[in-house]
Design an enzyme around this catalytic site. Structure first.
Site, mmCIF file in Angstrom:
data_model
loop_
_atom_site.group_PDB
_atom_site.id
_atom_site.type_symbol
_atom_site.label_atom_id
_atom_site.label_comp_id
_atom_site.label_asym_id
_atom_site.label_seq_id
_atom_site.Cartn_x
_atom_site.Cartn_y
_atom_site.Cartn_z
ATOM 1 N NE ARG A 26 -2.909 0.644 14.391
ATOM 2 C CZ ARG A 26 -4.237 0.363 13.871
ATOM 3 N NH1 ARG A 26 -5.033 1.509 13.970
ATOM 4 N NH2 ARG A 26 -4.630 -0.764 13.704
ATOM 5 C CB SER B 91 -0.620 -4.389 11.776
ATOM 6 O OG SER B 91 -1.860 -4.939 11.662
ATOM 7 C CD GLU C 219 0.021 -0.962 14.003
ATOM 8 O OE1 GLU C 219 0.376 -0.861 15.480
ATOM 9 O OE2 GLU C 219 -0.403 -1.634 13.200
HETATM 10 N N1 EPU Z 1 -5.001 -8.727 2.779
HETATM 11 C C1 EPU Z 1 -4.318 -9.429 1.883
HETATM 12 N N2 EPU Z 1 -3.321 -10.444 2.042
HETATM 13 C C2 EPU Z 1 -3.272 -10.605 3.386
HETATM 14 C C3 EPU Z 1 -4.216 -10.246 4.260
HETATM 15 C C4 EPU Z 1 -5.140 -9.135 4.104
HETATM 16 O O1 EPU Z 1 -4.157 -9.044 0.432
HETATM 17 O O2 EPU Z 1 -2.469 -11.538 3.871
HETATM 18 C C5 EPU Z 1 -5.959 -7.616 2.286
HETATM 19 C C6 EPU Z 1 -7.540 -8.064 1.828
HETATM 20 O O3 EPU Z 1 -7.659 -7.509 0.598
HETATM 21 C C7 EPU Z 1 -8.251 -7.333 3.183
HETATM 22 C C8 EPU Z 1 -7.237 -6.359 3.341
HETATM 23 O O4 EPU Z 1 -5.979 -6.464 3.040
HETATM 24 O O5 EPU Z 1 -9.219 -6.932 2.636
HETATM 25 C C9 EPU Z 1 -7.365 -5.609 4.812
HETATM 26 O O6 EPU Z 1 -7.255 -6.858 5.715
HETATM 27 P P1 EPU Z 1 -7.585 -6.796 7.192
HETATM 28 O O7 EPU Z 1 -9.117 -6.675 7.109
HETATM 29 O O8 EPU Z 1 -6.909 -8.177 7.912
HETATM 30 O O9 EPU Z 1 -6.958 -5.772 7.821
HETATM 31 P P2 EPU Z 1 -5.397 -4.907 7.824
HETATM 32 O O10 EPU Z 1 -5.549 -3.489 6.895
HETATM 33 O O11 EPU Z 1 -4.359 -5.712 7.414
HETATM 34 C C10 EPU Z 1 -5.841 -3.308 9.856
HETATM 35 C C11 EPU Z 1 -5.147 -2.948 11.071
HETATM 36 C C12 EPU Z 1 -5.378 -4.156 12.232
HETATM 37 C C13 EPU Z 1 -6.860 -4.410 12.441
HETATM 38 C C14 EPU Z 1 -7.621 -4.597 11.070
HETATM 39 C C15 EPU Z 1 -8.994 -4.576 11.248
HETATM 40 C C16 EPU Z 1 -3.092 -1.566 10.568
HETATM 41 C C17 EPU Z 1 -1.790 -1.406 10.207
HETATM 42 N N3 EPU Z 1 -3.793 -2.790 10.649
HETATM 43 O O12 EPU Z 1 -5.343 -4.362 9.250
HETATM 44 O O13 EPU Z 1 -4.753 -3.724 13.350
HETATM 45 O O14 EPU Z 1 -7.163 -5.299 13.398
HETATM 46 O O15 EPU Z 1 -7.312 -3.570 9.925
HETATM 47 O O16 EPU Z 1 -9.552 -3.305 11.369
HETATM 48 O O17 EPU Z 1 -4.063 -0.596 10.255
HETATM 49 C C18 EPU Z 1 -2.653 -3.932 14.639
HETATM 50 O O18 EPU Z 1 -2.693 -2.678 14.572
HETATM 51 O O19 EPU Z 1 -1.749 -4.603 14.852
HETATM 52 C C19 EPU Z 1 -3.644 -4.578 13.781
HETATM 53 C C20 EPU Z 1 -4.001 -5.908 13.772
#
Ligand code: EPU
Length: 331
Positions: free
Chosen positions: A158, A230, A327
């Site tokens: 990012r 995010s 972010e």
């Molecule tokens: N999780 C929780 N609670 C929640 C949601 C998620 O505990 O309410 C945990 C779960 O364990 C899940 C893990 O978080 O396995 C990861 O969640 P998710 O797959 O939704 O991904 P993220 O890490 O929250 C990142 C990116 C997203 C991208 C997704 C998929 C960042 C800051 N965000 O989110 O990017 O779509 O991975 O690759 O790196 C963005 O940048 O705006 C964005 C949406």
């Protein structure tokens, strides 16, 4: 090109907060870019696209150059070149419909092509840095264009050279290496699960469709519930932090980020453990189905959203000793 004064950006940011900027110009083409006043200082300029990665917290004493959505995609020397104002998702579908691979995992990411290298957009195991060849920038102070190679963009998670704000640059075009023989990437667990469960063929179109489904099930549509994706980055933890948190939380999610034993955790998980999933203070809140997404339930001001984000940061710091970094650009 018309320059407006005291222009309200409420409809130009996906958190839909009220914010007046000093000067505003809509940019529809290269000639609009070239018509920008040359004497705007670097600290004064704000380049805005779809406004899907900003939190405005008060009046904005800036000149806003607003790149308007306009699809313009060409193929040059085996590269796909898109005008900065092309809607990112339109470029993904253009590519998938022609049988080219490389960006199908990045389907439905909000925003315009010009914003994609700025923060090295990434999702479901792919980042734009993986297929980006060059970025063309317009220098509004000299009136010249300049090309940066992938290396010169200094991409990390990012982050890129464009975030340093020390050059009078506006991203004008982006060139990507998209190929029919690209290797499909379903390494991200929810994607692998999708293909294992459905038995669908692993091809670019099916990956894009799966990503669209997963995103729609997890993330709120900004048109219905204003948000900026995010809100925080996923933090990298030190060994010491990991050991300390695991004493109480054996289920701490850890994602390897290199071969040297460094791990990122999930900011959403940290926030959820602190009770922020679905938490609401007035119209400012965190989404009920994903704790990492700050949402505006109606009339929240930028200051109110910032206050809630800061409360979340303090709480996570006190409970886990982890500092969350935004972010989203907070201005
Ligand atoms: N999780 C929780 N609670 C929640 C949601 C998620 O505990 O309410 C945990 C779960 O364990 C899940 C893990 O978080 O396995 C990861 O969640 P998710 O797959 O939704 O991904 P993220 O890490 O929250 C990142 C990116 C997203 C991208 C997704 C998929 C960042 C800051 N965000 O989110 O990017 O779509 O991975 O690759 O790196 C963005 O940048 O705006 C964005 C949406």
């Amino acid at each position: 090109m018309k320059i407006s004064e005291q222009y309200n950006l409420i409809h130009d940011n996906t958190l839909q907060v009220d914010c007046e900027c000093n000067h505003y110009a809509a940019i529809n083409s290269l000639s609009d870019l070239e018509a920008l006043p040359r004497d705007i200082k670097i600290t004064e300029m704000l380049v805005l696209g779809a406004g899907s990665n900003f939190l405005f917290t008060g009046p904005l004493p800036r000149f806003v150059a607003h790149i308007k959505p306009r699809k313009y995609i060409t193929q040059v020397d085996n590269l796909v070149v898109a005008w900065a104002g092309t809607v990112w998702h339109d470029l993904v579908m253009w590519s998938v419909n022609r049988g080219y691979g490389g960006i199908e995992n990045l389907a439905l990411i909000p925003g315009l092509v010009g914003a994609a290298p700025f923060q090295n957009i990434g999702a479901y195991g792919v980042e734009i840095k993986d297929i980006l060849v060059w970025v063309e920038v317009y220098n509004w102070q000299t009136g010249h264009y300049h090309r940066l190679s992938n290396e010169e963009c200094m991409f990390t998670y990012r982050h890129s050279v464009f975030k340093y704000h020390d050059q009078p640059w506006i991203i004008s075009r982006v060139a990507l290496d998209l190929r029919p023989d690209a290797e499909p990437n379903i390494s991200y667990q929810p994607l692998a699960d999708h293909f294992a469960q459905t038995g669908e063929a692993v091809n670019f179109a099916n990956i894009a469709n799966a990503v669209i489904k997963i995103r729609q099930s997890k993330l709120p549509d900004p048109e219905i519930l204003p948000n900026a994706g995010s809100f925080f980055k996923n933090p990298v933890l030190t060994d010491q932090q990991i050991r300390k948190i695991q004493r109480r939380h054996k289920d701490l999610p850890l994602f390897p980020i290199d071969e040297k034993g460094h791990y990122k955790t999930s900011a959403a998980w940290l926030l959820e453990q602190c009770g922020f999933k679905g938490f609401r203070e007035g119209d400012a809140g965190f989404y009920e189905h994903h704790a990492l997404v700050l949402v505006n339930h109606g009339q929240a001001t930028g200051k109110e959203l910032q206050k809630l984000a800061n409360l979340a940061k303090r709480t996570v710091k006190n409970k886990f000793g982890v500092i969350l970094e935004e972010e989203v650009r907070v201005l």
